[in-house]
Design a protein around this motif. Structure first.
Motif, PDB file in Angstrom:
ATOM      1  N   LEU A  70      89.514  73.301  62.076  1.00  0.00           N
ATOM      2  CA  LEU A  70      90.860  73.170  61.532  1.00  0.00           C
ATOM      3  C   LEU A  70      91.641  72.053  62.221  1.00  0.00           C
ATOM      4  O   LEU A  70      91.300  71.641  63.327  1.00  0.00           O
ATOM      5  N   PRO A  71      92.708  71.571  61.582  1.00  0.00           N
ATOM      6  CA  PRO A  71      93.557  70.552  62.214  1.00  0.00           C
ATOM      7  C   PRO A  71      94.179  71.070  63.505  1.00  0.00           C
ATOM      8  O   PRO A  71      94.342  72.280  63.700  1.00  0.00           O
ATOM      9  N   GLU A  72      94.579  70.173  64.362  1.00  0.00           N
ATOM     10  CA  GLU A  72      95.140  70.534  65.668  1.00  0.00           C
ATOM     11  C   GLU A  72      96.443  71.318  65.565  1.00  0.00           C
ATOM     12  O   GLU A  72      96.791  72.076  66.473  1.00  0.00           O
ATOM     13  N   ASN A  73      97.182  71.133  64.463  1.00  0.00           N
ATOM     14  CA  ASN A  73      98.490  71.796  64.370  1.00  0.00           C
ATOM     15  C   ASN A  73      98.393  73.277  64.016  1.00  0.00           C
ATOM     16  O   ASN A  73      99.403  73.978  63.974  1.00  0.00           O
ATOM     17  N   VAL A  74      97.197  73.772  63.737  1.00  0.00           N
ATOM     18  CA  VAL A  74      97.010  75.216  63.534  1.00  0.00           C
ATOM     19  C   VAL A  74      96.901  75.872  64.909  1.00  0.00           C
ATOM     20  O   VAL A  74      96.026  75.541  65.704  1.00  0.00           O
ATOM     21  N   THR A  75      97.816  76.788  65.198  1.00  0.00           N
ATOM     22  CA  THR A  75      97.909  77.353  66.540  1.00  0.00           C
ATOM     23  C   THR A  75      97.430  78.795  66.650  1.00  0.00           C
ATOM     24  O   THR A  75      97.175  79.280  67.746  1.00  0.00           O
ATOM     25  N   HIS A  76      97.345  79.503  65.511  1.00  0.00           N
ATOM     26  CA  HIS A  76      96.891  80.884  65.573  1.00  0.00           C
ATOM     27  C   HIS A  76      96.211  81.287  64.265  1.00  0.00           C
ATOM     28  O   HIS A  76      96.516  80.754  63.193  1.00  0.00           O
ATOM     29  N   LEU A  77      95.281  82.207  64.400  1.00  0.00           N
ATOM     30  CA  LEU A  77      94.505  82.714  63.276  1.00  0.00           C
ATOM     31  C   LEU A  77      94.775  84.199  63.115  1.00  0.00           C
ATOM     32  O   LEU A  77      95.170  84.888  64.049  1.00  0.00           O
ATOM     33  N   CYS A  78      94.523  84.699  61.920  1.00  0.00           N
ATOM     34  CA  CYS A  78      94.507  86.144  61.734  1.00  0.00           C
ATOM     35  C   CYS A  78      93.391  86.475  60.754  1.00  0.00           C
ATOM     36  O   CYS A  78      92.923  85.623  60.002  1.00  0.00           O
ATOM     37  N   SER A  79      92.941  87.726  60.793  1.00  0.00           N
ATOM     38  CA  SER A  79      91.862  88.140  59.916  1.00  0.00           C
ATOM     39  C   SER A  79      92.222  89.457  59.248  1.00  0.00           C
ATOM     40  O   SER A  79      93.088  90.206  59.721  1.00  0.00           O
ATOM     41  N   ASP A  80      91.551  89.738  58.137  1.00  0.00           N
ATOM     42  CA  ASP A  80      91.646  91.063  57.560  1.00  0.00           C
ATOM     43  C   ASP A  80      91.061  92.065  58.556  1.00  0.00           C
ATOM     44  O   ASP A  80      90.347  91.681  59.488  1.00  0.00           O
ATOM     45  N   PHE A  81      91.366  93.342  58.383  1.00  0.00           N
ATOM     46  CA  PHE A  81      90.838  94.328  59.314  1.00  0.00           C
ATOM     47  C   PHE A  81      90.558  95.645  58.605  1.00  0.00           C
ATOM     48  O   PHE A  81      90.880  95.822  57.421  1.00  0.00           O
ATOM     49  N   ILE A  82      89.949  96.552  59.318  1.00  0.00           N
ATOM     50  CA  ILE A  82      89.582  97.858  58.781  1.00  0.00           C
ATOM     51  C   ILE A  82      90.352  98.931  59.537  1.00  0.00           C
ATOM     52  O   ILE A  82      90.419  98.903  60.763  1.00  0.00           O
ATOM     53  N   VAL A  83      90.958  99.851  58.815  1.00  0.00           N
ATOM     54  CA  VAL A  83      91.594 101.010  59.428  1.00  0.00           C
ATOM     55  C   VAL A  83      90.637 102.191  59.308  1.00  0.00           C
ATOM     56  O   VAL A  83      90.168 102.511  58.212  1.00  0.00           O
ATOM     57  N   ARG A  84      90.339 102.817  60.426  1.00  0.00           N
ATOM     58  CA  ARG A  84      89.464 103.993  60.440  1.00  0.00           C
ATOM     59  C   ARG A  84      90.280 105.181  60.926  1.00  0.00           C
ATOM     60  O   ARG A  84      90.784 105.182  62.044  1.00  0.00           O
ATOM     61  N   ASP A  85      90.435 106.212  60.070  1.00  0.00           N
ATOM     62  CA  ASP A  85      91.272 107.340  60.462  1.00  0.00           C
ATOM     63  C   ASP A  85      90.456 108.400  61.184  1.00  0.00           C
ATOM     64  O   ASP A  85      89.262 108.233  61.448  1.00  0.00           O
ATOM     65  N   TYR A  86      91.122 109.508  61.541  1.00  0.00           N
ATOM     66  CA  TYR A  86      90.480 110.547  62.340  1.00  0.00           C
ATOM     67  C   TYR A  86      89.409 111.308  61.578  1.00  0.00           C
ATOM     68  O   TYR A  86      88.666 112.080  62.163  1.00  0.00           O
ATOM     69  N   HIS A  87      89.326 111.117  60.236  1.00  0.00           N
ATOM     70  CA  HIS A  87      88.223 111.677  59.449  1.00  0.00           C
ATOM     71  C   HIS A  87      87.108 110.647  59.248  1.00  0.00           C
ATOM     72  O   HIS A  87      86.167 110.891  58.510  1.00  0.00           O
ATOM     73  N   ARG A  88      87.270 109.478  59.909  1.00  0.00           N
ATOM     74  CA  ARG A  88      86.331 108.355  59.828  1.00  0.00           C
ATOM     75  C   ARG A  88      86.289 107.731  58.428  1.00  0.00           C
ATOM     76  O   ARG A  88      85.340 107.055  58.069  1.00  0.00           O
ATOM     77  N   HIS A  89      87.345 107.965  57.638  1.00  0.00           N
ATOM     78  CA  HIS A  89      87.506 107.225  56.398  1.00  0.00           C
ATOM     79  C   HIS A  89      87.949 105.806  56.746  1.00  0.00           C
ATOM     80  O   HIS A  89      88.759 105.608  57.645  1.00  0.00           O
ATOM     81  N   GLU A  90      87.435 104.827  56.028  1.00  0.00           N
ATOM     82  CA  GLU A  90      87.759 103.438  56.314  1.00  0.00           C
ATOM     83  C   GLU A  90      88.541 102.807  55.176  1.00  0.00           C
ATOM     84  O   GLU A  90      88.240 103.029  54.003  1.00  0.00           O
ATOM     85  N   THR A  91      89.536 102.041  55.532  1.00  0.00           N
ATOM     86  CA  THR A  91      90.367 101.331  54.572  1.00  0.00           C
ATOM     87  C   THR A  91      90.362  99.852  54.904  1.00  0.00           C
ATOM     88  O   THR A  91      90.634  99.467  56.044  1.00  0.00           O
ATOM     89  N   TYR A  92      90.062  99.035  53.937  1.00  0.00           N
ATOM     90  CA  TYR A  92      90.086  97.582  54.108  1.00  0.00           C
ATOM     91  C   TYR A  92      91.523  97.109  53.930  1.00  0.00           C
ATOM     92  O   TYR A  92      92.164  97.414  52.919  1.00  0.00           O
ATOM     93  N   VAL A  93      92.037  96.391  54.897  1.00  0.00           N
ATOM     94  CA  VAL A  93      93.414  95.878  54.832  1.00  0.00           C
ATOM     95  C   VAL A  93      93.388  94.359  54.774  1.00  0.00           C
ATOM     96  O   VAL A  93      92.872  93.701  55.683  1.00  0.00           O
ATOM     97  N   ALA A  94      93.917  93.815  53.683  1.00  0.00           N
ATOM     98  CA  ALA A  94      94.005  92.363  53.527  1.00  0.00           C
ATOM     99  C   ALA A  94      95.304  91.885  54.164  1.00  0.00           C
ATOM    100  O   ALA A  94      96.388  92.360  53.827  1.00  0.00           O
ATOM    101  N   VAL A  95      95.200  90.950  55.096  1.00  0.00           N
ATOM    102  CA  VAL A  95      96.346  90.467  55.852  1.00  0.00           C
ATOM    103  C   VAL A  95      97.019  89.319  55.109  1.00  0.00           C
ATOM    104  O   VAL A  95      96.371  88.534  54.418  1.00  0.00           O
ATOM    105  N   GLU A  96      98.338  89.238  55.236  1.00  0.00           N
ATOM    106  CA  GLU A  96      99.096  88.111  54.697  1.00  0.00           C
ATOM    107  C   GLU A  96      99.759  87.362  55.839  1.00  0.00           C
ATOM    108  O   GLU A  96     100.183  87.965  56.824  1.00  0.00           O
ATOM    109  N   VAL A  97      99.839  86.057  55.735  1.00  0.00           N
ATOM    110  CA  VAL A  97     100.575  85.282  56.742  1.00  0.00           C
ATOM    111  C   VAL A  97     101.954  84.884  56.239  1.00  0.00           C
ATOM    112  O   VAL A  97     102.761  84.345  56.987  1.00  0.00           O
ATOM    113  N   GLU A  98     102.230  85.155  54.974  1.00  0.00           N
ATOM    114  CA  GLU A  98     103.548  84.916  54.403  1.00  0.00           C
ATOM    115  C   GLU A  98     103.939  86.117  53.538  1.00  0.00           C
ATOM    116  O   GLU A  98     103.079  86.768  52.956  1.00  0.00           O
ATOM    117  N   PRO A  99     105.207  86.463  53.448  1.00  0.00           N
ATOM    118  CA  PRO A  99     106.325  85.801  54.127  1.00  0.00           C
ATOM    119  C   PRO A  99     106.350  86.151  55.615  1.00  0.00           C
ATOM    120  O   PRO A  99     106.043  87.270  56.007  1.00  0.00           O
TER     121      PRO A  99
END
Length: 289
Positions: free
Chosen positions: A90-119
């Protein structure tokens, strides 16, 4: 959490464990691990909140990049490798990244969470974010240690106004574990503390949200409405929700306002039911898309 770091495919790392006043055997376990693996470093401090703990870790770090995680969350094995390769492309002016992640609850059910950088005004810098270390030091952009509970979104707002650029890695690389009773707020059932933290955040950024327009103002008022209602401040909660409705109405706002007139107990029953329904929708519907 430390185990997931030691299992990374990218091996050139250090793991800084900041013990924020724990009362269990954390120190004993981590020091024993550090004797076997010098890449693990341990710091202990009196409990003073997440912001101060993170800043201590950042200031004592020695690498080019910084990733954040909590003690009960994990990185997927390729997290560091993917993040480093992404930064290098990436260009030098990009200073931080983020990724989608998975939420795993106490029943071990998993939820895919799509991250937004805006707004930017509603995005929290959390465990799925990856930084260039220099970004904290060049402009003194550390976590605000006077802010508790909202330090993530506070940092993201200040990053935005400092001109820092984010990039989204659209694959899940981090697992967030949701314990019993937890929700979107780390203080869980401590609603009075949550209200105090929100009040501090709102006082700091009220003018900004007003100037950003109806969508932003409705979002922060809606947040304030729910926080006040959960703390039993029904009249104050309704005032926030009426402001949200005037800015940008949603059906759920009217439902919350109506139920709040029936009293605190009924509101909390409805709120808990809504949260459970939304989790079920995510688990059994969204994960299948």
């Amino acid at each position: 959490s430390v185990k997931s770091i030691r299992e990374q495919t990218y091996k050139d790392w250090e793991c800084i464990v900041v013990d924020d006043g724990s009362t269990d055997n954390t120190e004993e376990v981590v020091r024993a691990l550090a004797e076997k693996d010098p890449r693990v470093r341990y710091f202990k401090k009196e409990n003073a909140g997440q912001a101060r703990a993170r800043n201590l870790g950042i200031r004592n770090s020695r690498g080019r990049y910084i990733a954040l995680t909590d003690d009960d969350d994990t990185f997927l094995p390729t997290y560091l490798e993917v993040a480093v390769k992404t930064f290098e492309s990436l260009p030098e002016n990009v200073t931080h990244l983020c990724s989608d992640f998975i939420v795993r609850d106490y029943h071990r059910h998993e939820t895919y969470v799509a991250v937004e950088v805006e707004p930017f005004w509603r995005c929290a810098v959390g465990g799925s974010w990856f930084f260039k270390r220099e970004v904290f030091f060049k402009d003194n952009l550390f976590f605000d240690e006077t802010t508790r509970g909202f330090e993530d979104i506070d940092l993201n707002i200040r990053f935005h106004f400092a001109g820092k650029k984010a990039h989204l890695m659209s694959e899940p690389l981090h697992v967030y574990y949701m314990s019993i009773g937890s929700g979107n707020y780390s203080a869980s059932k401590n609603y009075n503390r949550q209200l105090n933290d929100f009040t501090h955040f709102f006082e700091k950024y009220e003018d900004m949200y007003r100037k950003l327009g109806n969508e932003a103002w409705a979002w922060i008022c809606r947040f304030g409405g729910i926080v006040n209602l959960q703390a039993g401040r029904m009249s104050e909660g309704r005032k926030f929700l009426f402001d949200a409705v005037r800015a940008k109405p949603r059906i759920l706002d009217f439902i919350y306002i109506t139920i709040s007139f029936s009293g605190y107990t009924l509101f909390m029953i409805f709120d808990a039911l809504k949260i459970r329904i939304m989790r079920l929708v995510r688990i059994y519907f969204l994960n299948r898309l």
